[in-house]
Design a protein around this motif. Sequence first.
Motif, PDB file in Angstrom:
ATOM      1  N   UNK A   1       5.225  13.274 -13.406  1.00  0.00           N
ATOM      2  CA  UNK A   1       6.715  14.570 -12.691  1.00  0.00           C
ATOM      3  C   UNK A   1       6.961  13.716 -11.086  1.00  0.00           C
ATOM      4  N   UNK A   2       6.195  12.994 -10.475  1.00  0.00           N
ATOM      5  CA  UNK A   2       6.925  12.347  -9.100  1.00  0.00           C
ATOM      6  C   UNK A   2       8.143  11.570  -9.965  1.00  0.00           C
ATOM      7  N   UNK A   3       8.511  11.455 -11.104  1.00  0.00           N
ATOM      8  CA  UNK A   3       9.702  10.334 -11.517  1.00  0.00           C
ATOM      9  C   UNK A   3      10.870  11.908 -12.302  1.00  0.00           C
ATOM     10  N   UNK A   4      10.013  13.022 -12.281  1.00  0.00           N
ATOM     11  CA  UNK A   4      11.137  13.997 -12.456  1.00  0.00           C
ATOM     12  C   UNK A   4      11.847  14.586 -11.329  1.00  0.00           C
ATOM     13  N   UNK A   5      10.847  15.098 -10.225  1.00  0.00           N
ATOM     14  CA  UNK A   5      11.396  15.444  -9.147  1.00  0.00           C
ATOM     15  C   UNK A   5      11.920  14.694  -8.496  1.00  0.00           C
ATOM     16  N   UNK A   6      12.059  12.912  -8.431  1.00  0.00           N
ATOM     17  CA  UNK A   6      13.140  12.009  -8.153  1.00  0.00           C
ATOM     18  C   UNK A   6      14.109  11.625  -8.599  1.00  0.00           C
ATOM     19  N   UNK A   7      14.335  12.232 -10.083  1.00  0.00           N
ATOM     20  CA  UNK A   7      15.377  12.086 -11.543  1.00  0.00           C
ATOM     21  C   UNK A   7      17.062  12.641 -10.830  1.00  0.00           C
ATOM     22  N   UNK A   8      17.627  11.831 -10.043  1.00  0.00           N
ATOM     23  CA  UNK A   8      18.970  12.351  -9.669  1.00  0.00           C
ATOM     24  C   UNK A   8      19.641  12.761 -11.215  1.00  0.00           C
ATOM     25  N   UNK A   9      19.096  13.487 -12.028  1.00  0.00           N
ATOM     26  CA  UNK A   9      19.952  14.185 -13.095  1.00  0.00           C
ATOM     27  C   UNK A   9      19.352  15.110 -12.950  1.00  0.00           C
ATOM     28  N   UNK A  10      18.379  15.602 -11.817  1.00  0.00           N
ATOM     29  CA  UNK A  10      17.833  16.897 -11.934  1.00  0.00           C
ATOM     30  C   UNK A  10      18.350  17.654 -10.552  1.00  0.00           C
ATOM     31  N   UNK A  11      19.376  17.174 -10.209  1.00  0.00           N
ATOM     32  CA  UNK A  11      19.780  17.540  -8.348  1.00  0.00           C
ATOM     33  C   UNK A  11      20.458  18.786  -8.557  1.00  0.00           C
ATOM     34  N   UNK A  12      19.524  19.884  -7.375  1.00  0.00           N
ATOM     35  CA  UNK A  12      19.928  20.968  -7.609  1.00  0.00           C
ATOM     36  C   UNK A  12      19.755  22.240  -8.568  1.00  0.00           C
TER      37      UNK A  12
ATOM     38  N   UNK B   1      13.242  -4.933  -5.597  1.00  0.00           N
ATOM     39  CA  UNK B   1      13.722  -3.761  -5.430  1.00  0.00           C
ATOM     40  C   UNK B   1      14.125  -2.370  -6.225  1.00  0.00           C
ATOM     41  N   UNK B   2      13.302  -2.283  -6.600  1.00  0.00           N
ATOM     42  CA  UNK B   2      12.915  -1.296  -7.395  1.00  0.00           C
ATOM     43  C   UNK B   2      11.782  -0.717  -7.135  1.00  0.00           C
ATOM     44  N   UNK B   3      11.851   0.836  -7.059  1.00  0.00           N
ATOM     45  CA  UNK B   3      10.564   1.693  -7.015  1.00  0.00           C
ATOM     46  C   UNK B   3      10.108   1.451  -7.956  1.00  0.00           C
ATOM     47  N   UNK B   4       8.728   1.599  -8.323  1.00  0.00           N
ATOM     48  CA  UNK B   4       8.086   1.505  -9.550  1.00  0.00           C
ATOM     49  C   UNK B   4       7.104   2.517  -9.662  1.00  0.00           C
ATOM     50  N   UNK B   5       7.467   3.646  -9.522  1.00  0.00           N
ATOM     51  CA  UNK B   5       6.871   5.013  -9.529  1.00  0.00           C
ATOM     52  C   UNK B   5       8.233   6.124  -9.813  1.00  0.00           C
ATOM     53  N   UNK B   6       8.739   5.744  -8.795  1.00  0.00           N
ATOM     54  CA  UNK B   6      10.204   6.634  -8.707  1.00  0.00           C
ATOM     55  C   UNK B   6      11.208   6.443  -8.500  1.00  0.00           C
TER      56      UNK B   6
ATOM     57  N   UNK C   1      13.842  13.577  -3.165  1.00  0.00           N
ATOM     58  CA  UNK C   1      13.733  14.729  -4.547  1.00  0.00           C
ATOM     59  C   UNK C   1      14.712  15.305  -4.848  1.00  0.00           C
ATOM     60  N   UNK C   2      15.447  16.003  -6.164  1.00  0.00           N
ATOM     61  CA  UNK C   2      16.878  15.627  -6.533  1.00  0.00           C
ATOM     62  C   UNK C   2      16.056  17.575  -6.955  1.00  0.00           C
ATOM     63  N   UNK C   3      16.104  17.506  -6.775  1.00  0.00           N
ATOM     64  CA  UNK C   3      15.445  19.604  -8.021  1.00  0.00           C
ATOM     65  C   UNK C   3      15.169  20.631  -6.831  1.00  0.00           C
ATOM     66  N   UNK C   4      15.406  21.896  -7.326  1.00  0.00           N
ATOM     67  CA  UNK C   4      15.349  22.396  -6.160  1.00  0.00           C
ATOM     68  C   UNK C   4      13.743  23.177  -5.898  1.00  0.00           C
ATOM     69  N   UNK C   5      13.647  23.456  -7.002  1.00  0.00           N
ATOM     70  CA  UNK C   5      12.322  23.642  -7.090  1.00  0.00           C
ATOM     71  C   UNK C   5      11.733  23.365  -9.081  1.00  0.00           C
TER      72      UNK C   5
END
Length: 107
Positions: free
Chosen positions: A41-52, A75-80, A85-89
């Motif tokens: 879920x940390x990866x999903x919440x910060x995934x730009x494809x879920x913007x808005x 220079x790459x996040x290990x967990x995000x 966070x990109x999703x609204x909810x």
Amino acid sequence: MRETLKATLVLEDGAQFYGKSFGYESPTAGEVVFNTAMTGYPESLTDPSYEGQILVTTYPILGNYGVPPHREKNSISEYYESDKIHCKAIIAQDYSWEHSHWQADRS
């Protein structure tokens, strides 16, 4: 048991689904999409494809392993997937208020 506010998901066709709020409490609108991952879920919440979008998890519990620290390797996040966070909810069947994972640094 923590106090939670009631929440309602209202779809465009008028269908209503009732639940409880476990995070930032504010009215929002967006496209409802599904994620079928068993973890991450940390990866999903910060995934730009879920913007808005309003993200529904099919895995039944959220929060059980907390949030890992922000750490980069080459220079790459290990967990995000990104730095915010990109999703609204996010909608889950159950939310765990107490996390239990050796890498978690917060809930």
